[in-house]
Design a protein around this motif. Structure first.
Motif, PDB file in Angstrom:
ATOM      1  N   ASN A 171       0.822  -1.210   0.000  1.00 51.73           N
ATOM      2  CA  ASN A 171       0.000   0.000   0.000  1.00 51.73           C
ATOM      3  C   ASN A 171       0.858   1.262   0.000  1.00 51.73           C
ATOM      4  N   LEU A 172       1.951   1.258   0.746  1.00 54.12           N
ATOM      5  CA  LEU A 172       2.852   2.414   0.729  1.00 54.12           C
ATOM      6  C   LEU A 172       3.441   2.611  -0.664  1.00 54.12           C
ATOM      7  N   TRP A 173       3.826   1.522  -1.306  1.00 51.92           N
ATOM      8  CA  TRP A 173       4.393   1.615  -2.657  1.00 51.92           C
ATOM      9  C   TRP A 173       3.365   2.169  -3.632  1.00 51.92           C
ATOM     10  N   VAL A 174       2.109   1.666  -3.529  1.00 55.25           N
ATOM     11  CA  VAL A 174       1.056   2.130  -4.436  1.00 55.25           C
ATOM     12  C   VAL A 174       0.805   3.622  -4.243  1.00 55.25           C
ATOM     13  N   ILE A 175       0.742   4.073  -2.985  1.00 57.77           N
ATOM     14  CA  ILE A 175       0.470   5.482  -2.711  1.00 57.77           C
ATOM     15  C   ILE A 175       1.571   6.378  -3.277  1.00 57.77           C
ATOM     16  N   ARG A 176       2.827   5.943  -3.142  1.00 57.03           N
ATOM     17  CA  ARG A 176       3.955   6.785  -3.546  1.00 57.03           C
ATOM     18  C   ARG A 176       4.269   6.702  -5.034  1.00 57.03           C
ATOM     19  N   ARG A 177       3.926   5.580  -5.666  1.00 61.22           N
ATOM     20  CA  ARG A 177       4.357   5.373  -7.051  1.00 61.22           C
ATOM     21  C   ARG A 177       3.237   5.478  -8.085  1.00 61.22           C
ATOM     22  N   ILE A 218      -4.777  15.177   0.149  1.00 58.16           N
ATOM     23  CA  ILE A 218      -5.102  13.877  -0.452  1.00 58.16           C
ATOM     24  C   ILE A 218      -4.148  12.792   0.037  1.00 58.16           C
ATOM     25  N   ARG A 219      -2.864  13.125   0.175  1.00 64.26           N
ATOM     26  CA  ARG A 219      -1.894  12.110   0.598  1.00 64.26           C
ATOM     27  C   ARG A 219      -2.229  11.566   1.983  1.00 64.26           C
ATOM     28  N   LEU A 220      -2.618  12.445   2.894  1.00 62.92           N
ATOM     29  CA  LEU A 220      -3.017  11.988   4.228  1.00 62.92           C
ATOM     30  C   LEU A 220      -4.252  11.104   4.140  1.00 62.92           C
ATOM     31  N   ALA A 221      -5.210  11.478   3.294  1.00 60.99           N
ATOM     32  CA  ALA A 221      -6.405  10.651   3.113  1.00 60.99           C
ATOM     33  C   ALA A 221      -6.024   9.270   2.598  1.00 60.99           C
ATOM     34  N   GLN A 222      -5.059   9.201   1.693  1.00 58.64           N
ATOM     35  CA  GLN A 222      -4.610   7.905   1.178  1.00 58.64           C
ATOM     36  C   GLN A 222      -3.999   7.049   2.282  1.00 58.64           C
ATOM     37  N   TYR A 223      -3.215   7.682   3.154  1.00 54.99           N
ATOM     38  CA  TYR A 223      -2.623   6.918   4.261  1.00 54.99           C
ATOM     39  C   TYR A 223      -3.711   6.428   5.222  1.00 54.99           C
ATOM     40  N   LEU A 224      -4.722   7.250   5.448  1.00 59.02           N
ATOM     41  CA  LEU A 224      -5.827   6.818   6.308  1.00 59.02           C
ATOM     42  C   LEU A 224      -6.576   5.643   5.689  1.00 59.02           C
ATOM     43  N   PHE A 225      -6.763   5.674   4.384  1.00 57.65           N
ATOM     44  CA  PHE A 225      -7.438   4.562   3.724  1.00 57.65           C
ATOM     45  C   PHE A 225      -6.547   3.331   3.652  1.00 57.65           C
ATOM     46  N   ALA A 226      -5.229   3.520   3.622  1.00 56.43           N
ATOM     47  CA  ALA A 226      -4.324   2.364   3.709  1.00 56.43           C
ATOM     48  C   ALA A 226      -4.460   1.689   5.069  1.00 56.43           C
ATOM     49  N   GLY A 227      -4.596   2.508   6.126  1.00 57.55           N
ATOM     50  CA  GLY A 227      -4.857   1.941   7.442  1.00 57.55           C
ATOM     51  C   GLY A 227      -6.187   1.212   7.483  1.00 57.55           C
ATOM     52  N   LEU A 228      -7.202   1.790   6.819  1.00 54.44           N
ATOM     53  CA  LEU A 228      -8.502   1.123   6.732  1.00 54.44           C
ATOM     54  C   LEU A 228      -8.370  -0.204   5.988  1.00 54.44           C
ATOM     55  N   TYR A 229      -7.559  -0.230   4.938  1.00 55.13           N
ATOM     56  CA  TYR A 229      -7.342  -1.469   4.182  1.00 55.13           C
ATOM     57  C   TYR A 229      -6.781  -2.559   5.092  1.00 55.13           C
ATOM     58  N   LEU A 230      -5.779  -2.217   5.890  1.00 59.93           N
ATOM     59  CA  LEU A 230      -5.162  -3.216   6.777  1.00 59.93           C
ATOM     60  C   LEU A 230      -6.143  -3.653   7.867  1.00 59.93           C
ATOM     61  N   ILE A 253      -9.353   0.781  -5.286  1.00 58.97           N
ATOM     62  CA  ILE A 253     -10.587   1.251  -4.648  1.00 58.97           C
ATOM     63  C   ILE A 253     -10.283   1.893  -3.296  1.00 58.97           C
ATOM     64  N   PHE A 254      -9.353   1.303  -2.543  1.00 60.06           N
ATOM     65  CA  PHE A 254      -9.027   1.818  -1.219  1.00 60.06           C
ATOM     66  C   PHE A 254      -8.151   3.066  -1.283  1.00 60.06           C
ATOM     67  N   VAL A 255      -6.965   2.967  -1.863  1.00 62.89           N
ATOM     68  CA  VAL A 255      -5.965   4.026  -1.680  1.00 62.89           C
ATOM     69  C   VAL A 255      -5.781   4.943  -2.883  1.00 62.89           C
ATOM     70  N   LEU A 256      -6.363   4.618  -4.035  1.00 64.53           N
ATOM     71  CA  LEU A 256      -6.237   5.491  -5.206  1.00 64.53           C
ATOM     72  C   LEU A 256      -7.548   6.193  -5.556  1.00 64.53           C
ATOM     73  N   ARG A 257      -8.666   5.696  -5.047  1.00 61.58           N
ATOM     74  CA  ARG A 257      -9.968   6.281  -5.390  1.00 61.58           C
ATOM     75  C   ARG A 257     -10.708   6.822  -4.166  1.00 61.58           C
ATOM     76  N   LEU A 258     -10.413   6.278  -2.966  1.00 59.78           N
ATOM     77  CA  LEU A 258     -10.984   6.777  -1.708  1.00 59.78           C
ATOM     78  C   LEU A 258     -12.511   6.736  -1.698  1.00 59.78           C
ATOM     79  N   PHE A 259     -13.067   5.607  -2.167  1.00 62.67           N
ATOM     80  CA  PHE A 259     -14.518   5.447  -2.197  1.00 62.67           C
ATOM     81  C   PHE A 259     -15.059   5.176  -0.800  1.00 62.67           C
TER      82      PHE A 259
END
Length: 438
Positions: free
Chosen positions: A51-57, A115-127, A161-167
């Motif tokens: 998830n970290l790789w997806v968010i950054r890359r 947006i980046r913080l939102a992505q990290y929050l959704f990465a936490g939601l994913y886990l 769906i989780f970390v790139l779209r934030l649905f």
């Protein structure tokens, strides 16, 4: 020299035996459901890195996040008329729980701008979602652990769906999986509360409702399940109260609009139909009828396993002549949702998360011969391919329906009975204990 030769031969034999033992253990770790906690821990660690790789890359793609923020911003500014809450993509069409949860994200992310913080929050939601799912699979003890590799790292669409779209779909599903964990712990009141909260985020959770109603009737009878249903209803009233007091009709018609039309260009499952058929109300009615018939058949022949009539579910459990055998809670809920997905008027790409994490259970909850593993893995792969085909095609949507039909056939002709707990013979018990310890 002869002694050294014997020692060398003995050492080689011991090494070969050690390699064979290691290989057997590795195979067991991949095939035996008892190793699910170990595999789950490894996969959760790997998923953190993925998830970290997806968010950054991988570039973030704006679809609904900005509209979500605009919708809740109206509420933050004091608008309580639900018909006046809207964003760039149109009016707000989710219940009140969505407003409160995304209002928290609105403030946490600097009014939705970080947006980046939102992505990290959704990465936490994913886990968190993954941990809840793995806990369910540990309790069911049916799915071979190697399948979880396909459920985790192999799905591009779910990560998107989780970390790139934030649905909001994964938010609702995470709360739903928490509710199922509570049901498995026999905490039905808390489970119903969380179930209702999930419904208040997005209505797709109602696809689990027929299965939950059956479970409540089976567990408590008609009178006993009424308080649980009241918990669900009361939470909806409390969450929607600020909007109900201002414009009750507007709130109910917007947040629980069951007749909403979907756009043909986004459909994943009905691309092979002409658009006029896709939008036709008669087609929608036929799908609803098919859904209700499917639920009725499963309730009568797959969920209900008592010798009494299904009407006996209305009685108090202590008054039933033949007590029902233990129900597989997960089977009833997951199959109820899957029937709804199969009969949906439209499936959009973010809807994949509605049932993605349930597919391994649905495929492996029935007895599986060794040679049958590969077709099931292939079925998972084809479903993933269908959801990753953008835009959808006639071939991809037809393939998705065929895969869904094969899963339904397996659920119908297989057995959903919980696995029996066998006590090993005395002579074999130490070996079994030693194997588990390893």
């Amino acid at each position: 020299a002869e002694t050294r030769s014997r020692r060398g031969a003995g050492g080689a034999a011991a090494m070969a035996a050690g390699l064979r033992r290691a290989w057997r253990q590795r195979r067991a770790a991949l095939m035996e459901p008892g190793y699910t906690p170990l595999v789950a821990a490894c996969l959760c660690l790997a998923e953190g890195g993925v998830n970290l790789w997806v968010i950054r890359r991988v570039p973030y793609t704006e679809i609904d996040w900005k509209a979500y923020m605009q919708e809740v911003e109206g509420f933050a500014n004091g608008t309580l008329d639900y018909t006046q809450l809207k964003g760039d993509t149109g009016p707000l069409v989710y219940p009140a729980g969505f407003v409160y949860l995304f209002l928290g994200l609105y403030y946490a992310t600097g009014r939705g701008t970080n947006i980046r913080l939102a992505q990290y929050l959704f990465a936490g939601l994913y886990l968190l979602n993954l941990l809840l799912v793995f806990r369910i699979y540990c309790r069911t003890n049916k799915v071979p652990p190697y399948v979880f590799f396909f459920m985790c790292c192999a799905s591009y669409r779910i990560h998107s769906i989780f970390v790139l779209r934030l649905f909001n779909d994964p938010v609702a599903m995470a709360i739903l999986f928490l509710a199922i964990n509570l049901f498995l712990e026999e905490r039905w009141s808390w489970g119903c509360l969380l179930f209702s909260l999930a419904v208040s985020v997005k209505m797709n959770i109602l696809l689990f409702a027929p299965g939950l109603l059956f479970l409540l009737l089976q567990r408590f009878g008609l009178l006993g399940c009424i308080p649980k249903l009241c918990i669900c209803a009361l939470l909806q009233v409390i969450l929607g109260l600020p909007f109900l007091l201002v414009n009750p009709v507007g709130y109910l018609t917007r947040s629980f609009d069951l007749g909403r039309q979907f756009q043909f260009k986004w459909t994943v499952n009905w691309r092979f139909l002409p658009e006029e058929v896709f939008q036709n109300r008669a087609f929608h009615a036929a799908l609803l009828l098919t859904h209700l018939v499917g639920l009725g058949l499963f309730a009568l022949h797959r969920w209900h396993r008592s010798k009494e009539s299904i009407l006996a579910l209305l009685k108090d459990p202590t008054e039933r002549k033949h007590p029902s055998p233990p129900l597989t809670i997960v089977f009833v809920l997951f199959s109820s949702n899957f029937l709804g997905v199969c009969c949906s008027r439209s499936l959009h790409y973010q809807f994949y998360v509605w049932y993605f994490h349930t597919l391994p259970y649905l495929l492996w909850c029935t007895p599986t011969a060794k040679l049958a593993h590969m077709p099931k893995v292939l079925l998972l792969g084809v479903i993933e391919l269908c959801w990753n085909t953008y835009p959808s095609t006639v071939c991809s949507s037809l393939s998705l329906h065929i895969c869904h039909g094969l899963v339904l056939l397996q659920l119908w002709y297989g057995t959903a009975a919980p696995p029996a707990l066998h006590t090993p013979p005395p002579s074999r018990r130490p070996a079994a204990i030693s194997k588990k310890a390893q």
